[in-house]
Design a protein around this motif. Structure first.
Motif, PDB file in Angstrom:
ATOM      1  N   THR A  95       0.849  -1.185   0.000  1.00  0.00           N
ATOM      2  CA  THR A  95       0.000   0.000   0.000  1.00  0.00           C
ATOM      3  C   THR A  95       0.885   1.235   0.000  1.00  0.00           C
ATOM      4  OG1 THR A  95      -1.759  -1.137   1.215  1.00  0.00           O
ATOM      5  CG2 THR A  95      -1.772   1.259   1.268  1.00  0.00           C
ATOM      6  N   PRO A  96       0.843   2.057  -1.053  1.00  0.00           N
ATOM      7  CA  PRO A  96       1.666   3.268  -1.075  1.00  0.00           C
ATOM      8  C   PRO A  96       1.112   4.340  -0.149  1.00  0.00           C
ATOM      9  CG  PRO A  96       0.260   3.193  -3.008  1.00  0.00           C
ATOM     10  CD  PRO A  96       0.050   1.888  -2.278  1.00  0.00           C
ATOM     11  N   PHE A  97       1.984   5.173   0.372  1.00  0.00           N
ATOM     12  CA  PHE A  97       1.612   6.310   1.200  1.00  0.00           C
ATOM     13  C   PHE A  97       0.637   5.913   2.314  1.00  0.00           C
ATOM     14  CE2 PHE A  97       2.594   7.946  -3.044  1.00  0.00           C
ATOM     15  CZ  PHE A  97       3.607   8.835  -2.746  1.00  0.00           C
ATOM     16  N   PRO A  98       1.018   5.058   3.223  1.00  0.00           N
ATOM     17  CA  PRO A  98       0.079   4.626   4.269  1.00  0.00           C
ATOM     18  C   PRO A  98      -0.302   5.718   5.259  1.00  0.00           C
ATOM     19  CG  PRO A  98       2.258   3.712   4.643  1.00  0.00           C
ATOM     20  CD  PRO A  98       2.305   4.350   3.303  1.00  0.00           C
ATOM     21  N   LEU A  99       0.583   6.704   5.491  1.00  0.00           N
ATOM     22  CA  LEU A  99       0.280   7.744   6.476  1.00  0.00           C
ATOM     23  C   LEU A  99       0.795   9.080   5.965  1.00  0.00           C
ATOM     24  CD1 LEU A  99      -0.670   8.806   9.203  1.00  0.00           C
ATOM     25  CD2 LEU A  99       1.476   7.999  10.207  1.00  0.00           C
ATOM     26  N   THR A 100      -0.113  10.065   5.875  1.00  0.00           N
ATOM     27  CA  THR A 100       0.230  11.362   5.302  1.00  0.00           C
ATOM     28  C   THR A 100      -0.394  12.481   6.118  1.00  0.00           C
ATOM     29  OG1 THR A 100       0.288  10.424   3.071  1.00  0.00           O
ATOM     30  CG2 THR A 100       0.108  12.807   3.236  1.00  0.00           C
TER      31      THR A 100
END
Length: 622
Positions: free
Chosen positions: A418-423
Motif C-alpha cells: 500500500t503506497p503512502f500509508p500515512l500522510t
C-alpha cells in the motif's frame, strides 16, 4: 341430564360449534351473545367477542382470536390517516385506553400470540411470556378478566412488530400477520406498547414495498429505544436508490441487515446505538464528503461489530462513515473493503470531521483512495488491524485542527503493498499529535512510508516501527517535534528525510536502524534554526546508520543545508567502519580531549556528507 349439562358447558367455554339458544350468559357462553341472547362462537366478522360479552360486528374487517376487531376504519375527526387498531368495549365504544384494574401491564408480551383481551384476575400482568405458540382463542390459564381489553395494542410476537415484503400495513404486525413497510412499523412503535423491536422477516425490501427507498426518499425514523433486527441474520437485504434507509436519534440496535445502494444507510444523531452483523454494499456519499453509509452527528455513540465470516463492506462500497463533531464510532472487527474510486477526490472511506473513531481488529483491502481522513480536532485510534493491497494515494491522512489538535494513534498495525500509508499534507492552520507503536509498513513500492508537508504542525512519535520496501521511509516537512525510537527503516532511496520551514522544530532519533538507502540514510535540509539530535554525549543515539549511499550519491548522513551556527548532534552511533575516522566497529571517539566535529564540505560515499561550508556534525563528545 348431567352429561348434557357438561357438554353444554364445554361448548360454551370454547365458543361452541354454532349459535346456542337463550338465555346467553358469561357462565354458559365462551363466545359472544347477540341481541336475541343467542351464543355465537365469537370468531366471526359479524359476531365477534368472547367471555359472554355482547357481539360486535367487525365487518368488513376481521375478528381476532381474542374476540376484538382489527383492520382499517374510516378516519375519525376528519383525520387523513386510517385507524388500524380497533379495540372495542362490549357496548361497541372504543377502548378508553385504561389498563385492567387501573394499573399498567408489566410490559411482557406473549411470544407470538395475542392477549386474551385483559390481564389475568384483574391484576397487572406478571411480566412473563407465553411459550411462543399462538393462543387458540382461549383465555390464558388464569381466571377470566371481567373487564375490557387491555388499553395497548395486542402483542406482536417476541418483543415487537414484524415486517415482511409480502405483509400488509392493515395487519396487526404479528409474526403470522406482518406489516408491509418499515414506516408503518416505526409509526406504531412510536406510539408505545408494542415492545422494543421491529423484526424484519426474510426477503429483499425495495422501493416496490418501501416507498421511501425511492430516489431521495426520507429515511424511516426509528423511535428512541426501538431496535431494527432481522429475524434471520443475513437473510434481509434493503435495496435503495441512492436515498436513505434508517434514522435513529436514541438508544437502539440495528442487527443482521444488508444495506445496498443507499447514500445514507443509517444516520444517528444521538444515543448509544449498536450495529451488529450488518453489511453495506454500494452505499455511501460522493466526493464532497457530506455523508456516508453511516453518518453520525450530535451525541451519537455507535459501535459496529461484524457477523462471523461476513465483511462489513463489499466492493464497490463508497463512503462507509462520516463522523461529525461530538459523535463517536467504534468498529470492532470485520473487513472494511472496497473504498472510493480514485477519481473521487476530497473524500475517504471513513471521514472524521471533529468526531472520534476507534478501529480494532479490522482488515481493509481494495481501497483506491483514502481509507481514513481526519480533519479538524478529530481523534482516531487504529489498533490490532491489517491493511493489504490498497492502491490508495493516502491510506490514512490527517490534516489536524487549528486551536485544538487532531489526534491519531496507531498500535499493532500492519500495512502491506500500500503506497503512502500515512500522510499529513501541506497546509496551514494544522495541529496534530500522531503516535505509531509496533507498526509495520511493508512493500509500498515507489512511494513514501510516512510523509508530512510544509505548514503542518505535528508532534510525531514513532516507537517500534518497521518501514521496509518504500522509496522514502520518512519524508518529513512539518514544524513541531519528531521522536523516532526503536525503529527499522530499509528504504530504496532515502531512509529519513527531514526539513522544516518553521523555527524551533526538533528531530530526535534513538535506537534506530537505517540501512540500504541508495542516496542517503539520513538527509537533512533546514532553512530555519532547529534542534537536530541523533545522539548526544549525555544521551547516546545507539543508532545504526550503515550501508547507505554510494560513491555516486550520498552517504549514511547528508547535511544538505542547515542554518549557519546549527550543530547536528550524532553522538554514540554505529557507522560504516574505517571510513572518515570511524574505528573498526564503526564508532567515533574523541582523540584530543574535545568534541569530535566534522566541519565544512565532505565528499560522497562516506559516513557523513556536508554540503555547505560552516555546517557542523558532532560525532563524539569528550
Amino acid at each position: 341430564m348431567v352429561m348434557g349439562a357438561a357438554a353444554g358447558f364445554l361448548l360454551g367455554a370454547f365458543g361452541g360449534c354454532g349459535p346456542a339458544g337463550p338465555p346467553c350468559t358469561p357462565e354458559n357462553c365462551g363466545g359472544c351473545c347477540d341481541e336475541a341472547q343467542v351464543c355465537h362462537p365469537g370468531g366471526e366478522a359479524t359476531y365477534c367477542g368472547l367471555e359472554g360479552r355482547a357481539c360486535v360486528s367487525c365487518a368488513p374487517s376481521t375478528c381476532r382470536p381474542d374476540g376484538t376487531c382489527f383492520g382499517a376504519l374510516p378516519p375519525q375527526d376528519g383525520g387523513e390517516e386510517p385507524i388500524d387498531q380497533n379495540l372495542y368495549e362490549p357496548d361497541g365504544s372504543t377502548d378508553a385506553g385504561v389498563s385492567d384494574a387501573g394499573e399498567e401491564d408489566a410490559g411482557a408480551s406473549d411470544a407470538g400470540a395475542f392477549d386474551a383481551g385483559s390481564a389475568d384476575a384483574g391484576d397487572t400482568d406478571a411480566g412473563e411470556t407465553d411459550a411462543g405458540e399462538m393462543d387458540a382463542g382461549r383465555p390464558d390459564a388464569g381466571p377470566l378478566d371481567a373487564g375490557a381489553p387491555d388499553a395497548g395494542p395486542p402483542d406482536a410476537g417476541p418483543g415487537g412488530l414484524f415486517v415482511s415484503p409480502t405483509g400488509d400495513d392493515l395487519n396487526p404486525g404479528t409474526e403470522a400477520l406482518p406489516l408491509r413497510t418499515l414506516n408503518r412499523a416505526a409509526s406504531l412503535a412510536a406510539d408505545g406498547g408494542w415492545g422494543d423491536t421491529i423484526w424484519l422477516q426474510d426477503g429483499t425490501y425495495t422501493s416496490a414495498t418501501q416507498p421511501n427507498f425511492a430516489l431521495s426518499g426520507p429515511a424511516t425514523v426509528v423511535p428512541p429505544g426501538i431496535s431494527v433486527r432481522a429475524v434471520n441474520a443475513g437473510q434481509v437485504t434493503l435495496v435503495g436508490n441512492q436515498g436513505a434507509a434508517l434514522s435513529l436519534s436514541g438508544n437502539g440496535t440495528v442487527e443482521g441487515l444488508a444495506f445496498d445502494n443507499f447514500s445514507l444507510a443509517v444516520t444517528v444523531t444521538g444515543g448509544t446505538v449498536a450495529i451488529r452483523g450488518c453489511s453495506f454494499i454500494r452505499s455511501g456519499g460522493g466526493g464532497d464528503s457530506t455523508w456516508g453509509a453511516l453518518t453520525l452527528s450530535g451525541t451519537a455513540n455507535v459501535t459496529v461489530t461484524p457477523r462471523a465470516g461476513v465483511p462489513i463492506t463489499f466492493a464497490p462500497s463508497k463512503t462507509f462513515a462520516r463522523v461529525n463533531p461530538g459523535a463517536r464510532l467504534h468498529v470492532l472487527g470485520g473487513e472494511l473493503n472496497g473504498g472510493q474510486p480514485q477519481i473521487v477526490s476530497g473524500s475517504a472511506f471513513i471521514n472524521v470531521f471533529g468526531g472520534e473513531v476507534v478501529l480494532e481488529n479490522v482488515q481493509g483491502s481494495g481501497h483506491l483512495d483514502r481509507f481514513l481522513n481526519l480533519s479538524g480536532p478529530s481523534i482516531a485510534t487504529v489498533r490490532n488491524s491489517q491493511f493489504r493491497q490498497n492502491a490508495s494515494s493516502n491510506l490514512i491522512i490527517i490534516t489536524g485542527g487549528a486551536a485544538t489538535p487532531g489526534q491519531l494513534t496507531l498500535e499493532n498495525v500492519l500495512v502491506e503493498e500500500t503506497p503512502f500509508p500515512l500522510t499529513a499534507p501541506t497546509g496551514g492552520f494544522q495541529n496534530a499529535v500522531v503516535t505509531a507503536r509496533n507498526v509495520a509498513f511493508l512493500d509500498g513500492g515507489n512511494a513514501y512510508g510516512i510523509t508530512t508537508g510544509n505548514g503542518a504542525t505535528l508532534d510525531l512519535s514513532l516507537d517500534g516501527v518497521v518501514i521496509d520496501g518504500y522509496s522514502y521511509g520518512l519524508s518529513l516537512g512539518h514544524a513541531g517535534s519528531t521522536d523516532v525510537q526503536r525503529t527499522v527503516i530499509r528504504a530504496r532511496t532515502v531512509g529519513l528525510y527531514s526539513s522544516a520551514g518553521v523555527a524551533g522544530s526538533r528531530l530526535s532519533v534513538r535506537n534506530t536502524s537505517i540501512t540500504g538507502a541508495s542516496q542517503a540514510g539520513v538527509l537533512l535540509q533546514y532553512s530555519v534554526p532547529a534542534t537536530i539530535d541523533l545522539g548526544t554525549g549525555a544521551d547516546a543515539g545507539n543508532n545504526h546508520f550503515v550501508d547507505n549511499g554510494s560513491v555516486t550519491f550520498g552517504p549514511n548522513l547528508r547535511v544538505a543545508n542547515v542554518v549557519a551556527g546549527t550543530t547536528v548532534f550524532a553522538v554514540g552511533n554505529r557507522w560504516n567502519p574505517n571510513v572518515q575516522g570511524a574505528d573498526a566497529d564503526g564508532g567515533y571517539t574523541s582523540t584530543d580531549g574535545g568534541p569530535w566535529e566534522l566541519v565544512g564540505t565532505m565528499g560522497n560515499g562516506r559516513n557523513v556528507q556536508i554540503d555547505q561550508v560552516g555546517d557542523r556534525v558532532r560525532l563524539a563528545e569528550p
